[in-house]
Design an enzyme around this catalytic site. Sequence first.
Site, PDB file in Angstrom:
ATOM      1  N   LYS A  14     -28.454   7.080 -42.923  1.00 59.60           N
ATOM      2  CA  LYS A  14     -27.915   8.034 -43.908  1.00 59.60           C
ATOM      3  C   LYS A  14     -28.826   9.263 -43.975  1.00 59.60           C
ATOM      4  O   LYS A  14     -29.943   9.237 -43.431  1.00 59.60           O
ATOM      5  CB  LYS A  14     -27.783   7.359 -45.279  1.00 59.60           C
ATOM      6  CG  LYS A  14     -29.079   6.897 -45.904  1.00 59.60           C
ATOM      7  CD  LYS A  14     -28.790   6.026 -47.117  1.00 59.60           C
ATOM      8  CE  LYS A  14     -30.021   5.359 -47.657  1.00 59.60           C
ATOM      9  NZ  LYS A  14     -30.602   5.970 -48.809  1.00 59.60           N
TER      10      LYS A  14
ATOM     11  N   ARG B  90     -28.277   0.326 -60.700  1.00 55.77           N
ATOM     12  CA  ARG B  90     -27.814   1.590 -60.114  1.00 55.77           C
ATOM     13  C   ARG B  90     -26.378   1.401 -59.640  1.00 55.77           C
ATOM     14  O   ARG B  90     -25.485   2.091 -60.076  1.00 55.77           O
ATOM     15  CB  ARG B  90     -28.743   1.990 -58.964  1.00 55.77           C
ATOM     16  CG  ARG B  90     -28.482   3.351 -58.383  1.00 55.77           C
ATOM     17  CD  ARG B  90     -29.490   3.729 -57.316  1.00 55.77           C
ATOM     18  NE  ARG B  90     -29.410   2.875 -56.122  1.00 55.77           N
ATOM     19  CZ  ARG B  90     -30.053   3.118 -54.987  1.00 55.77           C
ATOM     20  NH1 ARG B  90     -30.853   4.158 -54.894  1.00 55.77           N
ATOM     21  NH2 ARG B  90     -29.937   2.304 -53.955  1.00 55.77           N
TER      22      ARG B  90
ATOM     23  N   TYR C 259     -49.991  33.526 -52.746  1.00 61.37           N
ATOM     24  CA  TYR C 259     -49.324  33.828 -54.019  1.00 61.37           C
ATOM     25  C   TYR C 259     -50.098  33.268 -55.204  1.00 61.37           C
ATOM     26  O   TYR C 259     -50.565  32.126 -55.185  1.00 61.37           O
ATOM     27  CB  TYR C 259     -47.921  33.218 -54.036  1.00 61.37           C
ATOM     28  CG  TYR C 259     -46.909  34.018 -53.246  1.00 61.37           C
ATOM     29  CD1 TYR C 259     -46.608  35.333 -53.577  1.00 61.37           C
ATOM     30  CD2 TYR C 259     -46.243  33.429 -52.169  1.00 61.37           C
ATOM     31  CE1 TYR C 259     -45.668  36.056 -52.850  1.00 61.37           C
ATOM     32  CE2 TYR C 259     -45.302  34.151 -51.440  1.00 61.37           C
ATOM     33  CZ  TYR C 259     -45.023  35.459 -51.787  1.00 61.37           C
ATOM     34  OH  TYR C 259     -44.095  36.175 -51.075  1.00 61.37           O
TER      35      TYR C 259
ATOM     36  N   MET D 112     -42.429  30.898 -48.461  1.00 61.39           N
ATOM     37  CA  MET D 112     -41.147  30.507 -47.838  1.00 61.39           C
ATOM     38  C   MET D 112     -41.303  30.307 -46.328  1.00 61.39           C
ATOM     39  O   MET D 112     -40.728  29.404 -45.736  1.00 61.39           O
ATOM     40  CB  MET D 112     -40.088  31.579 -48.112  1.00 61.39           C
ATOM     41  CG  MET D 112     -38.703  31.175 -47.654  1.00 61.39           C
ATOM     42  SD  MET D 112     -37.481  32.475 -47.932  1.00 61.39           S
ATOM     43  CE  MET D 112     -37.354  32.476 -49.696  1.00 61.39           C
TER      44      MET D 112
HETATM   45  C1  LIG Z   1     -28.668   0.148 -50.421  1.00 58.96           C
HETATM   46  C2  LIG Z   1     -29.787   0.505 -49.497  1.00 58.96           C
HETATM   47  N1  LIG Z   1     -30.148  -0.360 -48.537  1.00 58.96           N
HETATM   48  C3  LIG Z   1     -31.151  -0.085 -47.676  1.00 58.96           C
HETATM   49  C4  LIG Z   1     -31.844   1.106 -47.760  1.00 58.96           C
HETATM   50  C5  LIG Z   1     -32.978   1.372 -46.794  1.00 58.96           C
HETATM   51  O1  LIG Z   1     -34.193   1.477 -47.482  1.00 58.96           O
HETATM   52  P1  LIG Z   1     -35.543   1.789 -46.690  1.00 58.96           P
HETATM   53  O2  LIG Z   1     -35.392   3.154 -46.145  1.00 58.96           O
HETATM   54  O3  LIG Z   1     -36.601   1.700 -47.735  1.00 58.96           O
HETATM   55  O4  LIG Z   1     -35.653   0.760 -45.629  1.00 58.96           O
HETATM   56  C6  LIG Z   1     -31.512   2.024 -48.742  1.00 58.96           C
HETATM   57  C7  LIG Z   1     -32.259   3.293 -48.861  1.00 58.96           C
HETATM   58  O5  LIG Z   1     -32.339   3.979 -49.814  1.00 58.96           O
HETATM   59  C8  LIG Z   1     -30.448   1.722 -49.637  1.00 58.96           C
HETATM   60  O6  LIG Z   1     -30.084   2.585 -50.602  1.00 58.96           O
END
Ligand SMILES: Cc1ncc(COP(=O)(O)O)c(C=O)c1O
Length: 356
Positions: free
Chosen positions: A35, A130, A251, A299
């Site tokens: 992701k 969550r 800055y 920047m």
């Molecule tokens: C539901 C879920 N599973 C697995 C992972 C993977 O976590 P990590 O990058 O700490 O291995 C994440 C990452 O945020 C997650 O949200």
Amino acid sequence: MSRSTRLDIDLSAISANIAVLREITVEQKLMAVVKANAYGHGAVAVSRHIESQVDALAVAFTEEAVTLREAGIAAPILVLEGPHAASDIALAAKLDLWPAIHQSQQFEWCQAHIADLSQIWIKVDTGMHRLGFELEELDSIRNKLSHAGGTDLTLMSHLAAAEHPDNALTTSQARRWSELTQRWDGQTSLNNSAATRSAMGYRSDWARVGYALYGGQIEGMAADDRLQPAMRLTSAVIAIRQVPVGDSVGYGGRWVAQRDSLIATVPVGYGDGYPWSAADGTPVSVAGQLAPLAGRVSMDMITVDVTDCADVEVGSMAVLWGDEPHIDEVARHCGTIGYELMTRFTRRTPVRYLNA
Ligand SMILES: Cc1ncc(COP(=O)(O)O)c(C=O)c1O
């Protein structure tokens, strides 16, 4: 073109990390979490490189999965947040995605396409609060899904503090998970990078690993030196100047020379993904030597105190993170985590893939 600032992604490091994770996960299947553009490493390039080395991929939402399918990625893809709308389930059915469902509306959306979904993952809330069904809802949702179509079901949950296996939150989540999995006869998935690394023996047929895949170390756990950083942010010095004691740099005049100093300017800034929050003293490697950041990040540029470095000249290579300094070390100086640094790159930063 002459711009030296660049992100190098070493795909062979990711493969090497997969081999290490395979050793650690032993009997678990390995799901690579790609992701957020594979944590900034490039979701398509990374997925292409690793899809035959892992058992499945995971993304956060449907659009990320569609991008991978459009690029020809054929591996199973879990959508961790599941559908955000009914149309996402139609896409999941069409593209053979595995939705994770965590609230009842998603179940309603699934019903219309259940025969075309090869897997559904049911997420339960063991204490992170969550996403996830309440524990008491699990039997009912499982029965409804089985009744609706009999697709393969995997039970999943997520740990909020897996890097601390002994703390109260983790032990309470682990207890609930253990109770749930005792009466679950299908596949299960709990372990993220930290849980995988801590090898606490929670039941988990699938490890869902992101950060460790890219060579990130988990804050609060001993470093595993076998994991290699796959990302290297580099640039090169474009100016060097003498700054007399008492004068400031950058800055706001935040950094003030405590001695006559030599300051190197490197053309990478928050517009490229280097964090504005980096404190004075954040390590930067210049001409192969670690030197402290001196002054606020702009920047497009940073300034580094190279007074104690040898042979620094215009054109000397600067490494913002890679093997050294490690991204987690830089993150500590920025009041953030390496996860955030990896994922905050802008389009402005050119990417080069090594060892594809
Ligand atoms: C539901 C879920 N599973 C697995 C992972 C993977 O976590 P990590 O990058 O700490 O291995 C994440 C990452 O945020 C997650 O949200």
